[in-house]
Design an enzyme around this catalytic site. Sequence first.
Site, short mmCIF file in Angstrom:
data_model
loop_
_atom_site.label_atom_id
_atom_site.label_comp_id
_atom_site.label_asym_id
_atom_site.label_seq_id
_atom_site.Cartn_x
_atom_site.Cartn_y
_atom_site.Cartn_z
N GLU A 90 -47.83 93.66 64.85
CA GLU A 90 -48.68 92.56 65.31
C GLU A 90 -48.03 91.69 66.38
O GLU A 90 -47.98 90.46 66.25
CB GLU A 90 -49.11 91.70 64.11
N TYR A 132 -52.51 97.35 49.62
CA TYR A 132 -52.31 95.92 49.87
C TYR A 132 -52.86 95.17 48.65
O TYR A 132 -54.06 94.91 48.53
CB TYR A 132 -53.02 95.49 51.17
N PHE A 133 -51.96 94.81 47.77
CA PHE A 133 -52.39 94.22 46.50
C PHE A 133 -52.73 92.73 46.64
O PHE A 133 -52.98 92.06 45.64
CB PHE A 133 -51.31 94.43 45.42
C1 ACM Z 1 -48.79 94.19 58.45
O1 ACM Z 1 -49.68 94.08 57.60
N1 ACM Z 1 -48.81 93.46 59.55
C2 ACM Z 1 -47.69 95.13 58.29
#
Ligand code: ACM
Length: 545
Positions: free
Chosen positions: A304, A396-397
């Site tokens: 990002e 992604y918890f």
């Molecule tokens: C991420 O979720 N930016 C690794």
Amino acid sequence: MTDLLPRPAVFAPADGSFPLSPGTPVSGPAELVDGVRLALAVLDPRPAEAGTIVVERDAALDAEAYTLEVTATGVRITAGDRAGAFYAGQTLRQLLPHGAFRTVAQAGWTVPCGRVEDAPRFSWRGVHLDVARHFLPKREVLRMVDLMAAHKLNRLHLHLVDDQGWRVESRVAPRLHEVASHRPRTITSHHKDDPVYDEVPHGGYYTLDDLAEIAAYARARAVTVVPEIDVPGHASAILAAYPSLDARATGGREPEPFPVLDRWGISPAILSPLPPTVDFLTSVIDEIRGALGETPYVHLGGDECVLDDWAASAEIVAFQEELGLESLSGLHAWFLRRLADLLAERGSRAIVWDEAFVSGMLRPDTIVMPWRGPGVARRAAEAGHDVVQTPVFPLYFDYAETSSEEEPLAIGDAITVSDVATFAPAPESWTAEQREHVLGAQFQLWSERLPDGRAVDYRAWPRGCALAEVVWSGSAGPGFGERLEGHLGRLDALGVEYRPPAGPRPWQLGGTGRRRHRPGVVKVDEVMGHLEEMTHLADSTRPSM
Ligand code: ACM
């Protein structure tokens, strides 16, 4: 009856049982006995010449593999290494009553007779903790190591810095812990609402001694700590402490420094990629590696990144051209490659989020964490990189388990236990070579909406039990659901505040105030729908609030 979780490769029950009482004698090679004693600490097994638990080394067994045999006359464990002996001890603990997951033993415990032969399917069985957005005190990290060990999980990825905080003492750059480790307030309003802040300072950091303790505690429990210093983006906290590293500060400019960020989303703050930044990061990472001791992996982030401040800097653009690079995305790749090369000289392997793979130029031995989904995961494996699966769905918890207002606030919804249980880290549709590059998988606990250890418990378990079974046993089942039901009794004994399968307990509800979840505001299936198109460095699924 036995509800072993993760499921061992072979479990052959036999008639009868064997009593195991506190202080039971254990014999065998000291290193292996040590692993068994730690796993069974509740029983305080005593080293002896002749044990009722006999441990033997079998060099033919793979790393982490073990056999465990309980007969009417005693317990026999074989393992090729200390981790295998430790895991045999963990399985033996699961064969005891659930009270073995408390801190005090009871008289009269027995284990059922039978034979276990076991080895992990994947070598990387991880948990990622974002201790940057919300700091998690050392005691919580040590407790997570205990919970990982009970589930045969073996990699603890600590996301030690982000825009909202830096979390380690530094003697070479003390402003990191003095300035970057705290923020004056935190946003509490819901995504897309007018911003509201709590006006409560938040912060904390691990001293280098804390980090050394965490690493040693983890190592004794067969867990490797993987530090992440996320660069060059997500840099507000570092730049609050050291504004001279700001891309905007190149060419003699003196911009207003970034503050440690008090809200979520992607910030434009980015480190300059020029040599002073590489020198700075090298010395700080060396310091962290020194505290951790043996550090086989260092995660460099790379996700990002907003490159606008690089584009606006004549000095950075000239540096890119001098290096013969065609684009700033190439410079992003060069920067991470340079750090990875320096790590390699020191014996540590670099790990990056998938953006750094997309921007190219990785060392062949760099491990890729493809968070943006199976497409980029497969491309990284095809390019010959080892891959640790970290897809938003289903790992992604910080996403809620149901799309319901009853849930406490989550970034989005929904990821269920069964979504995790059916995840295949190395899909059948991949080629054999691609599958061989899959080291394993880990669940992510991004902590924008996880303020403390109670919230972490709620999100981590029992979904973490499902991932533990997938990465250890290769897939969940047979009988995973029933075994999980039994296994929850162990989590109760451990005092884990997991999310009950039927839904939150009254005090775990979102309520009607700022902790209430907004169902459907961010839907994980829609997020996943965009992932295949996400190839730009700054593409993200993480909305600001
Ligand atoms: C991420 O979720 N930016 C690794």
